[in-house]
Design an enzyme around this catalytic site. Sequence first.
Site, PDB file in Angstrom:
ATOM      1  N   GLY A  50       0.799  -1.221   0.000  1.00 37.63           N
ATOM      2  CA  GLY A  50       0.000   0.000   0.000  1.00 37.63           C
ATOM      3  C   GLY A  50       0.828   1.266   0.000  1.00 37.63           C
ATOM      4  O   GLY A  50       0.297   2.362   0.073  1.00 37.63           O
ATOM      5  N   CYS A  51       2.158   1.129  -0.055  1.00 41.70           N
ATOM      6  CA  CYS A  51       3.046   2.286  -0.146  1.00 41.70           C
ATOM      7  C   CYS A  51       3.550   2.401  -1.575  1.00 41.70           C
ATOM      8  O   CYS A  51       3.916   1.391  -2.167  1.00 41.70           O
ATOM      9  CB  CYS A  51       4.262   2.118   0.773  1.00 41.70           C
ATOM     10  SG  CYS A  51       3.894   2.280   2.511  1.00 41.70           S
ATOM     11  N   GLU A  52       3.592   3.628  -2.097  1.00 41.15           N
ATOM     12  CA  GLU A  52       4.174   3.823  -3.423  1.00 41.15           C
ATOM     13  C   GLU A  52       5.688   3.624  -3.355  1.00 41.15           C
ATOM     14  O   GLU A  52       6.293   3.099  -4.268  1.00 41.15           O
ATOM     15  CB  GLU A  52       3.845   5.217  -3.940  1.00 41.15           C
ATOM     16  CG  GLU A  52       2.423   5.327  -4.428  1.00 41.15           C
ATOM     17  CD  GLU A  52       2.135   6.687  -5.060  1.00 41.15           C
ATOM     18  OE1 GLU A  52       3.059   7.494  -5.234  1.00 41.15           O
ATOM     19  OE2 GLU A  52       0.963   6.921  -5.370  1.00 41.15           O
ATOM     20  N   SER A  53       6.296   4.078  -2.257  1.00 40.97           N
ATOM     21  CA  SER A  53       7.727   3.865  -2.044  1.00 40.97           C
ATOM     22  C   SER A  53       7.911   2.536  -1.334  1.00 40.97           C
ATOM     23  O   SER A  53       7.010   2.076  -0.636  1.00 40.97           O
ATOM     24  CB  SER A  53       8.309   4.974  -1.158  1.00 40.97           C
ATOM     25  OG  SER A  53       8.054   6.229  -1.721  1.00 40.97           O
TER      26      SER A  53
END
Length: 137
Positions: A50-53
């Site tokens: 759920g994190c772009e990074s």
Amino acid sequence: MSLPIDAAAALDAFQAVGSWEQRARLLMQWGERLPVLAEDQKIDANLVQGCESLVWLVGRLQGGHWQFAASSEARMIRGLVALLLARVNGLSAAQLQAVDLPGWFDQLGLSRQLSPSRSNGLNAVLQRMRELSRTHN
């Protein structure tokens, strides 16, 4: 609920600076203080979904209190995660469930600068912490 010592220090530091540039610099400094995760901890099982990074998170229960460590390649995210860790390390599982993430970043004066994707990513990190705390009771 009283704040952990690191969280109180973060709050004092961020409330003492006025401009966004100063806050951004402080944010980077907090990120640089984040202990480096061992390479063997940077595995898919520790990757926060759920994190772009890319953000890796590990946690352990010590005497009824949680200690988390995390790492990210992105400097801004590393700073934000460091501030999240300052807020949650040392909490019990029940206290962890009650953490108000938007409220915390609002207190730090950073909420306006959190893009929706960063907010979602930080929420994903906190959710992962809560999942870990529920599975290790």
